[in-house]
Motif scaffolding. Sequence first.
Motif, PDB file in Angstrom:
ATOM      1  N   UNK A  80      28.627  17.323  27.230  1.00 26.84           N
ATOM      2  CA  UNK A  80      28.461  18.520  26.399  1.00 26.84           C
ATOM      3  C   UNK A  80      28.636  18.165  24.929  1.00 26.84           C
ATOM      4  N   UNK A  81      29.645  17.361  24.644  1.00 27.16           N
ATOM      5  CA  UNK A  81      29.913  16.954  23.264  1.00 27.16           C
ATOM      6  C   UNK A  81      28.787  16.088  22.712  1.00 27.16           C
ATOM      7  N   UNK A  82      28.328  15.111  23.498  1.00 26.80           N
ATOM      8  CA  UNK A  82      27.250  14.230  23.049  1.00 26.80           C
ATOM      9  C   UNK A  82      25.983  15.017  22.749  1.00 26.80           C
ATOM     10  N   UNK A  83      25.734  16.052  23.519  1.00 27.75           N
ATOM     11  CA  UNK A  83      24.530  16.868  23.318  1.00 27.75           C
ATOM     12  C   UNK A  83      24.686  17.865  22.179  1.00 27.75           C
ATOM     13  N   UNK A  84      25.899  17.953  21.626  1.00 25.96           N
ATOM     14  CA  UNK A  84      26.108  18.770  20.441  1.00 25.96           C
ATOM     15  C   UNK A  84      26.375  20.240  20.698  1.00 25.96           C
ATOM     16  N   UNK A  85      26.904  20.561  21.857  1.00 28.87           N
ATOM     17  CA  UNK A  85      27.186  21.954  22.192  1.00 28.87           C
ATOM     18  C   UNK A  85      28.690  22.228  22.184  1.00 28.87           C
ATOM     19  N   UNK A  86      29.029  23.497  21.966  1.00 30.34           N
ATOM     20  CA  UNK A  86      30.428  23.906  21.997  1.00 30.34           C
ATOM     21  C   UNK A  86      30.802  24.664  23.240  1.00 30.34           C
ATOM     22  N   UNK A  87      29.815  24.908  24.126  1.00 32.22           N
ATOM     23  CA  UNK A  87      30.090  25.590  25.387  1.00 32.22           C
ATOM     24  C   UNK A  87      28.994  25.249  26.383  1.00 32.22           C
ATOM     25  N   UNK A  88      29.265  25.514  27.662  1.00 26.58           N
ATOM     26  CA  UNK A  88      28.332  25.102  28.707  1.00 26.58           C
ATOM     27  C   UNK A  88      28.492  25.996  29.931  1.00 26.58           C
ATOM     28  N   UNK A  89      27.409  26.170  30.651  1.00 27.42           N
ATOM     29  CA  UNK A  89      27.436  26.740  31.998  1.00 27.42           C
ATOM     30  C   UNK A  89      27.201  25.581  32.957  1.00 27.42           C
ATOM     31  N   UNK A  90      28.106  25.404  33.912  1.00 28.20           N
ATOM     32  CA  UNK A  90      28.032  24.269  34.822  1.00 28.20           C
ATOM     33  C   UNK A  90      27.715  24.771  36.230  1.00 28.20           C
ATOM     34  N   UNK A  91      26.731  24.121  36.865  1.00 28.47           N
ATOM     35  CA  UNK A  91      26.346  24.443  38.232  1.00 28.47           C
ATOM     36  C   UNK A  91      26.359  23.158  39.047  1.00 28.47           C
ATOM     37  N   UNK A  92      26.888  23.219  40.255  1.00 24.05           N
ATOM     38  CA  UNK A  92      26.959  22.007  41.061  1.00 24.05           C
ATOM     39  C   UNK A  92      26.766  22.278  42.531  1.00 24.05           C
ATOM     40  N   UNK A  93      26.310  21.247  43.231  1.00 20.11           N
ATOM     41  CA  UNK A  93      26.128  21.311  44.682  1.00 20.11           C
ATOM     42  C   UNK A  93      26.957  20.223  45.344  1.00 20.11           C
ATOM     43  N   UNK A  94      27.602  20.552  46.481  1.00 13.53           N
ATOM     44  CA  UNK A  94      28.355  19.560  47.243  1.00 13.53           C
ATOM     45  C   UNK A  94      29.453  18.983  46.343  1.00 13.53           C
TER      46      UNK A  94
END
Length: 323
Positions: A80-94
């Motif tokens: 998230x930091x490398x991509x330059x964002x201050x927030x994120x929505x995280x989705x995951x499987x398994x």
Amino acid sequence: MVVVNGIDLHIAECGDGPLVVLLHGFPEAWHSWRHQIPALAAAGYHVVAPDLRGYGRSAAPERIEEFTIFDLVGDVIGLVDVLGYGEVIVMGHDWGAAVAWGSALLRPDLVRAVVGLSVPPNSSLLPIRRLELPPIEQYRRDRGDYFYMVMFQEPGMAEQFLGVDVDAGLRATFVSASTRAQVGTDLTDDAEITDGAFALPDWLPADDFARYVETFTDNGFRGPLNWYRNIDRNWRLLAPWDGATIDQPSLYVVGEYDNVHEFFEVPKTLDELRSVAPGARDLVVIPDCSHWTQQEQPEAVTSALLAFLSGVEQEITINKEKS
């Protein structure tokens, strides 16, 4: 390729807008999200799906201890930091779901919403409701030495077994956890045996399966298996979070016939889910679906994800207007 926490991570990305990170499971790769990436991007999101630590073209550190839940969550936060964002929505499987829930648990300041597919917010992969015994010790006692998570603990043995014939090993894995195999149909009826090998299920075309075979032929299974070898270590590391809750807006999606119902305490109602994740907006059970959720029933899963995202954005708009 990006450098995160001192290691190379390979990412697939598409679209512009708020950041959504998609985390795959075992034994998969970023490609498991091939159906959702363009749909989420078209809905106005910057979608990033990495090959997680130890998988695909991403680096696989040598030491087993470099695959703890802290390292895995750290990769998400670092990305998230490398991509330059201050927030994120995280989705995951398994396993990716465990890391998604863990990211929300450990960094609530950064993760604004979370979705878990197949693996619930509290499980042996992310034990925030601690059992008396470490998970692998309990599995060995209750299920025996031949339960797959127990068998995966010995370095070298599982790598050799899975690597002898990658094609056959992956076919057996995908087929055995596919829908009809889970509802009592004989495995040989679920996937016809051709030339000594299980035929691929309908949801996994030959070209897509070939990408998985190439990935694990080139890179082996050591890195992915090391995730399992930290399950008891994670149980100890997460002791300070015992009884904690995941409070962000969240969604849990599980297949009707997913075999995680055997392994984990899967919540049966929204109230059960909210005992661990009070911010849960919904618990979606996908009909005629087993473990490979977003690949088996891509349209139903994508629809659930888009509905959740729409609800989250509406809540944010309403809260801004109130403030």
